[in-house]
Design a protein around this motif. Structure first.
Motif, PDB file in Angstrom:
ATOM      1  N   ARG A  99       0.858  -1.156  -0.191  1.00  0.00           N
ATOM      2  CA  ARG A  99      -0.048   0.128   0.057  1.00  0.00           C
ATOM      3  C   ARG A  99       0.797   1.383   0.129  1.00  0.00           C
ATOM      4  O   ARG A  99       0.423   2.333  -0.543  1.00  0.00           O
ATOM      5  CB  ARG A  99      -0.974   0.012   1.145  1.00  0.00           C
ATOM      6  CG  ARG A  99      -2.154  -1.113   1.082  1.00  0.00           C
ATOM      7  CD  ARG A  99      -2.864  -0.728   2.321  1.00  0.00           C
ATOM      8  NE  ARG A  99      -3.952  -1.964   2.623  1.00  0.00           N
ATOM      9  CZ  ARG A  99      -5.247  -2.056   2.027  1.00  0.00           C
ATOM     10  NH1 ARG A  99      -5.566  -1.031   1.067  1.00  0.00           N
ATOM     11  NH2 ARG A  99      -5.898  -2.841   2.185  1.00  0.00           N
ATOM     12  N   ALA A 114      -5.280   9.703  -0.136  1.00  0.00           N
ATOM     13  CA  ALA A 114      -5.231  10.227   1.015  1.00  0.00           C
ATOM     14  C   ALA A 114      -3.881  10.548   1.577  1.00  0.00           C
ATOM     15  O   ALA A 114      -2.822  10.028   1.254  1.00  0.00           O
ATOM     16  CB  ALA A 114      -5.931   9.375   1.730  1.00  0.00           C
ATOM     17  N   LEU A 137      -6.895   5.762   9.508  1.00  0.00           N
ATOM     18  CA  LEU A 137      -7.011   4.293   9.103  1.00  0.00           C
ATOM     19  C   LEU A 137      -5.761   3.598   9.080  1.00  0.00           C
ATOM     20  O   LEU A 137      -4.783   4.136   8.228  1.00  0.00           O
ATOM     21  CB  LEU A 137      -7.740   4.114   8.117  1.00  0.00           C
ATOM     22  CG  LEU A 137      -8.414   2.881   7.816  1.00  0.00           C
ATOM     23  CD1 LEU A 137      -9.339   2.196   8.952  1.00  0.00           C
ATOM     24  CD2 LEU A 137      -9.515   2.815   6.605  1.00  0.00           C
ATOM     25  N   LYS A 139      -3.642   0.404   8.254  1.00  0.00           N
ATOM     26  CA  LYS A 139      -3.528  -0.858   7.451  1.00  0.00           C
ATOM     27  C   LYS A 139      -2.358  -1.470   7.122  1.00  0.00           C
ATOM     28  O   LYS A 139      -1.400  -0.790   6.968  1.00  0.00           O
ATOM     29  CB  LYS A 139      -4.089  -0.395   5.896  1.00  0.00           C
ATOM     30  CG  LYS A 139      -5.545   0.473   5.814  1.00  0.00           C
ATOM     31  CD  LYS A 139      -5.701   0.581   4.275  1.00  0.00           C
ATOM     32  CE  LYS A 139      -6.997   1.426   4.250  1.00  0.00           C
ATOM     33  NZ  LYS A 139      -7.199   1.943   2.709  1.00  0.00           N
ATOM     34  N   GLY A 147     -11.247  -5.305   3.885  1.00  0.00           N
ATOM     35  CA  GLY A 147     -11.326  -4.700   5.366  1.00  0.00           C
ATOM     36  C   GLY A 147     -10.577  -5.567   6.291  1.00  0.00           C
ATOM     37  O   GLY A 147     -10.274  -5.223   7.522  1.00  0.00           O
ATOM     38  N   GLN A 150      -7.086  -4.236   8.992  1.00  0.00           N
ATOM     39  CA  GLN A 150      -7.182  -2.771   9.085  1.00  0.00           C
ATOM     40  C   GLN A 150      -7.816  -2.333  10.328  1.00  0.00           C
ATOM     41  O   GLN A 150      -8.807  -3.156  10.850  1.00  0.00           O
ATOM     42  CB  GLN A 150      -8.049  -2.094   7.841  1.00  0.00           C
ATOM     43  CG  GLN A 150      -7.755  -2.452   6.656  1.00  0.00           C
ATOM     44  CD  GLN A 150      -8.634  -1.694   5.537  1.00  0.00           C
ATOM     45  OE1 GLN A 150      -9.563  -1.061   5.770  1.00  0.00           O
ATOM     46  NE2 GLN A 150      -8.274  -1.912   4.114  1.00  0.00           N
ATOM     47  N   GLU A 174      -3.422   5.989   7.218  1.00  0.00           N
ATOM     48  CA  GLU A 174      -4.132   6.840   6.128  1.00  0.00           C
ATOM     49  C   GLU A 174      -4.907   8.027   7.014  1.00  0.00           C
ATOM     50  O   GLU A 174      -5.904   7.625   7.650  1.00  0.00           O
ATOM     51  CB  GLU A 174      -4.783   6.009   5.332  1.00  0.00           C
ATOM     52  CG  GLU A 174      -4.280   5.366   4.251  1.00  0.00           C
ATOM     53  CD  GLU A 174      -4.961   4.435   3.305  1.00  0.00           C
ATOM     54  OE1 GLU A 174      -4.453   3.702   2.910  1.00  0.00           O
ATOM     55  OE2 GLU A 174      -6.126   4.916   3.126  1.00  0.00           O
ATOM     56  N   ALA A 175      -4.858   9.173   6.549  1.00  0.00           N
ATOM     57  CA  ALA A 175      -5.693   9.983   7.145  1.00  0.00           C
ATOM     58  C   ALA A 175      -7.492   9.772   6.647  1.00  0.00           C
ATOM     59  O   ALA A 175      -7.489   9.029   5.422  1.00  0.00           O
ATOM     60  CB  ALA A 175      -5.626  11.585   6.533  1.00  0.00           C
ATOM     61  N   ALA A 176      -8.312   9.969   7.559  1.00  0.00           N
ATOM     62  CA  ALA A 176      -9.696   9.591   7.201  1.00  0.00           C
ATOM     63  C   ALA A 176     -10.173  10.457   6.147  1.00  0.00           C
ATOM     64  O   ALA A 176     -10.262  11.739   6.114  1.00  0.00           O
ATOM     65  CB  ALA A 176     -10.596   9.666   8.464  1.00  0.00           C
ATOM     66  N   HIS A 205     -20.023  -0.391   0.563  1.00  0.00           N
ATOM     67  CA  HIS A 205     -19.442  -1.576   1.533  1.00  0.00           C
ATOM     68  C   HIS A 205     -20.037  -1.737   2.797  1.00  0.00           C
ATOM     69  O   HIS A 205     -20.773  -0.545   3.256  1.00  0.00           O
ATOM     70  CB  HIS A 205     -18.043  -1.035   1.759  1.00  0.00           C
ATOM     71  CG  HIS A 205     -17.274  -1.124   0.386  1.00  0.00           C
ATOM     72  ND1 HIS A 205     -16.972  -0.075  -0.421  1.00  0.00           N
ATOM     73  CD2 HIS A 205     -16.432  -1.977  -0.193  1.00  0.00           C
ATOM     74  CE1 HIS A 205     -16.184  -0.159  -1.552  1.00  0.00           C
ATOM     75  NE2 HIS A 205     -15.849  -1.456  -1.232  1.00  0.00           N
ATOM     76  N   GLU A 247     -10.246   1.878  -7.480  1.00  0.00           N
ATOM     77  CA  GLU A 247     -11.230   2.308  -6.490  1.00  0.00           C
ATOM     78  C   GLU A 247     -11.018   3.757  -6.050  1.00  0.00           C
ATOM     79  O   GLU A 247      -9.839   4.109  -5.723  1.00  0.00           O
ATOM     80  CB  GLU A 247     -11.013   1.520  -5.211  1.00  0.00           C
ATOM     81  CG  GLU A 247     -11.439   0.174  -5.611  1.00  0.00           C
ATOM     82  CD  GLU A 247     -11.286  -0.878  -4.255  1.00  0.00           C
ATOM     83  OE1 GLU A 247     -11.180  -0.341  -3.171  1.00  0.00           O
ATOM     84  OE2 GLU A 247     -11.028  -2.070  -4.359  1.00  0.00           O
ATOM     85  N   PHE A 249     -12.535   7.566  -4.073  1.00  0.00           N
ATOM     86  CA  PHE A 249     -13.325   8.426  -3.136  1.00  0.00           C
ATOM     87  C   PHE A 249     -13.754   9.393  -3.807  1.00  0.00           C
ATOM     88  O   PHE A 249     -12.690  10.361  -4.303  1.00  0.00           O
ATOM     89  CB  PHE A 249     -12.444   8.577  -1.855  1.00  0.00           C
ATOM     90  CG  PHE A 249     -12.180   7.482  -1.063  1.00  0.00           C
ATOM     91  CD1 PHE A 249     -13.074   6.329  -0.760  1.00  0.00           C
ATOM     92  CD2 PHE A 249     -10.813   7.123  -0.758  1.00  0.00           C
ATOM     93  CE1 PHE A 249     -12.571   5.357   0.040  1.00  0.00           C
ATOM     94  CE2 PHE A 249     -10.462   6.150  -0.146  1.00  0.00           C
ATOM     95  CZ  PHE A 249     -11.148   5.278   0.415  1.00  0.00           C
ATOM     96  N   GLU A 260      -7.163   2.618  -4.247  1.00  0.00           N
ATOM     97  CA  GLU A 260      -6.069   1.787  -4.505  1.00  0.00           C
ATOM     98  C   GLU A 260      -6.626   1.077  -5.969  1.00  0.00           C
ATOM     99  O   GLU A 260      -7.853   1.495  -6.437  1.00  0.00           O
ATOM    100  CB  GLU A 260      -6.257   0.564  -3.595  1.00  0.00           C
ATOM    101  CG  GLU A 260      -7.699  -0.223  -3.493  1.00  0.00           C
ATOM    102  CD  GLU A 260      -7.426  -1.385  -2.361  1.00  0.00           C
ATOM    103  OE1 GLU A 260      -6.276  -1.545  -2.027  1.00  0.00           O
ATOM    104  OE2 GLU A 260      -8.616  -1.854  -2.045  1.00  0.00           O
TER     105      GLU A 260
HETATM  106  P1  AMP Z   1      -9.456  -0.959   1.070  1.00  0.00           P
HETATM  107  O1  AMP Z   1      -8.995  -2.118   1.600  1.00  0.00           O
HETATM  108  O2  AMP Z   1      -8.299   0.138   0.919  1.00  0.00           O
HETATM  109  O3  AMP Z   1      -9.990  -0.876  -0.123  1.00  0.00           O
HETATM  110  O4  AMP Z   1     -10.277  -0.305   2.100  1.00  0.00           O
HETATM  111  C1  AMP Z   1     -11.649  -0.791   2.455  1.00  0.00           C
HETATM  112  C2  AMP Z   1     -12.820   0.299   2.828  1.00  0.00           C
HETATM  113  O5  AMP Z   1     -12.400   1.169   3.989  1.00  0.00           O
HETATM  114  C3  AMP Z   1     -12.837   1.159   1.616  1.00  0.00           C
HETATM  115  O6  AMP Z   1     -13.758   0.821   0.629  1.00  0.00           O
HETATM  116  C4  AMP Z   1     -13.372   2.267   2.250  1.00  0.00           C
HETATM  117  O7  AMP Z   1     -14.971   2.254   2.614  1.00  0.00           O
HETATM  118  C5  AMP Z   1     -12.858   2.308   3.834  1.00  0.00           C
HETATM  119  N1  AMP Z   1     -11.700   3.163   3.882  1.00  0.00           N
HETATM  120  C6  AMP Z   1     -10.223   2.840   3.393  1.00  0.00           C
HETATM  121  N2  AMP Z   1      -9.612   4.127   3.246  1.00  0.00           N
HETATM  122  C7  AMP Z   1     -10.200   4.798   3.905  1.00  0.00           C
HETATM  123  C8  AMP Z   1      -9.591   6.293   4.184  1.00  0.00           C
HETATM  124  N3  AMP Z   1      -8.264   6.592   4.077  1.00  0.00           N
HETATM  125  N4  AMP Z   1     -10.529   7.112   4.875  1.00  0.00           N
HETATM  126  C9  AMP Z   1     -11.771   6.660   5.068  1.00  0.00           C
HETATM  127  N5  AMP Z   1     -12.407   5.279   4.619  1.00  0.00           N
HETATM  128  C10 AMP Z   1     -11.195   4.448   4.257  1.00  0.00           C
END
Ligand code: AMP
Length: 350
Positions: A99, A114, A137, A139, A147, A150, A174-176, A205, A247, A249, A260
């Motif tokens: 990541r 982010a 967050l 990860k 998920g 994380q 990662e910042a929210a 999700h 993916e 935001f 990602e």
């Molecule tokens: P990911 O495994 O990175 O795809 O994250 C899984 C889910 O967590 C995403 O689909 C978002 O709903 C949430 N998420 C991931 N990164 C962030 C972030 N930096 N801020 C807020 N929500 C996040």
């Protein structure tokens, strides 16, 4: 013969699409009796890095691809050492597997992500919270999906416990992101650099797992164009061949951040199976085999719903529903949260 590393549902749907175009598929997968094995020409049951299996793949397959991004990246080198063609290539896999590498790469190519910090210790989490908090967050850098791996860090005092919750592994903080919606774009690039993008989908999700995709998403023309530009930049930067899932935001102001990318066909592209003339699986086969890319415009508006765990036991009801197009992956046992199938519901384009 097309080689596919990984024998889950994505490999299964790739094999079905390949068969329709007259190709055979050999799947390499460590688990016996996998979903793809029952629809493909040949299965090699061995670890992904098994030298004999890779030699056999290279000897018998004209191109080798992946339905799973966490195959050890040196596997691509082993295949190439045997003169096999791999698509996508090592750069895409290695970048997507970490990541921090991924976000650094995307940012270096001018794409917004982010704010983040690489994490090696609990002290790093506490220090980075000062910049990225009050809530952020955490990860694992590698091998997280749906998920898993994380956890939210609820302030600097939670740093040590949060780092323990993800197993004290190398991580990213990662910042929210205050997103209003999650979107994704499925796109393909061929060996000649030609690119085709499907319309953007909106993803919902629950507990980190995709539940629903609605496509085409109701986004402005500017947002759709921006999503496509992001996909194009990513494909070109990676010198990518095949289908990718990016993916995103969507922020309140209409701007997009990249979360990602998945160097493979993607769950949020399953709507194309019933919503497009050429779905993402056929598109991937076309791209890696040097065929012309197919059309990507939608024929219908689609709501795709994943069937997780025991939800798939509703198959009889779903099969009786004329508005539902049912896809089941042939997994022998259901487990809580396991992707067992999906349903596409079609509506006229609005
Ligand atoms: P990911 O495994 O990175 O795809 O994250 C899984 C889910 O967590 C995403 O689909 C978002 O709903 C949430 N998420 C991931 N990164 C962030 C972030 N930096 N801020 C807020 N929500 C996040």
């Amino acid at each position: 013969m097309i080689g596919v590393l990984g024998g889950g549902q994505l490999g299964r749907m790739l094999a079905l699409a390949a068969a329709r175009l007259g190709f055979d598929v050999t799947v390499l997968e460590p688990e016996p009796d996998c979903p793809a094995s029952r629809v493909c020409a040949r299965t090699l049951t061995a670890p992904y890095d098994d030298p004999a299996a890779l030699l056999e793949m290279a000897r018998t397959c004209q191109v080798v691809t992946f339905e799973f991004e966490n195959v050890p990246a040196p596997v691509v080198e082993q295949l190439q050492a045997h003169d096999a063609l791999a698509a996508p290539g090592r750069l895409a896999l290695a970048t997507a597997q970490d990541r921090v590498t991924e976000k650094t790469f995307l940012r270096a190519h001018g794409l917004a992500v982010a704010d983040f910090a690489p994490i090696a210790t609990a002290e790093d989490v506490a220090a980075a919270m000062a910049r990225l908090g009050p809530r952020a967050l955490l990860k694992t850098r590698r091998e997280g999906y749906d998920g898993k791996g994380q956890t939210w860090v609820e302030g600097p005092r939670d740093a040590e416990a949060a780092f323990a919750r993800i197993g004290g592994r190398p991580a990213i903080l990662e910042a929210a992101v205050p997103f209003v919606r999650e979107l994704s774009v499925i796109a393909a690039r061929g060996w000649g650099g030609e690119i085709a993008c499907y319309p953007v989908g909106q993803n919902i999700h629950r507990d980190g797992v995709l539940r629903t995709t609605r496509a085409p998403a109701q986004v402005s023309a500017a947002t759709a164009a921006q999503a496509e530009a992001i996909a194009r930049t990513t494909l070109q930067a990676l010198d990518y061949v095949g289908v990718i899932g990016v993916e995103l935001f969507e922020l309140e102001v209409g701007a997009l951040l990249v979360n990602e990318f998945a160097p493979r066909v993607h769950n949020s592209g399953h709507w194309t199976l019933d919503g497009c003339e050429v779905d993402q699986f056929e598109q991937h086969v076309r791209a890696i085999c040097g065929w012309p890319l197919g059309p990507t415009q939608p024929l219908a508006a689609v709501e795709m719903e994943n069937l997780l765990g025991f939800e798939a036991e509703q198959w009889a009801k779903l099969a009786a529903d004329p508005s539902a197009r049912l896809w089941l992956y042939g997994k022998r046992t259901a487990r809580e949260g396991r992707k067992m199938g999906h349903v596409n519901r079609l509506k006229p384009l609005g």
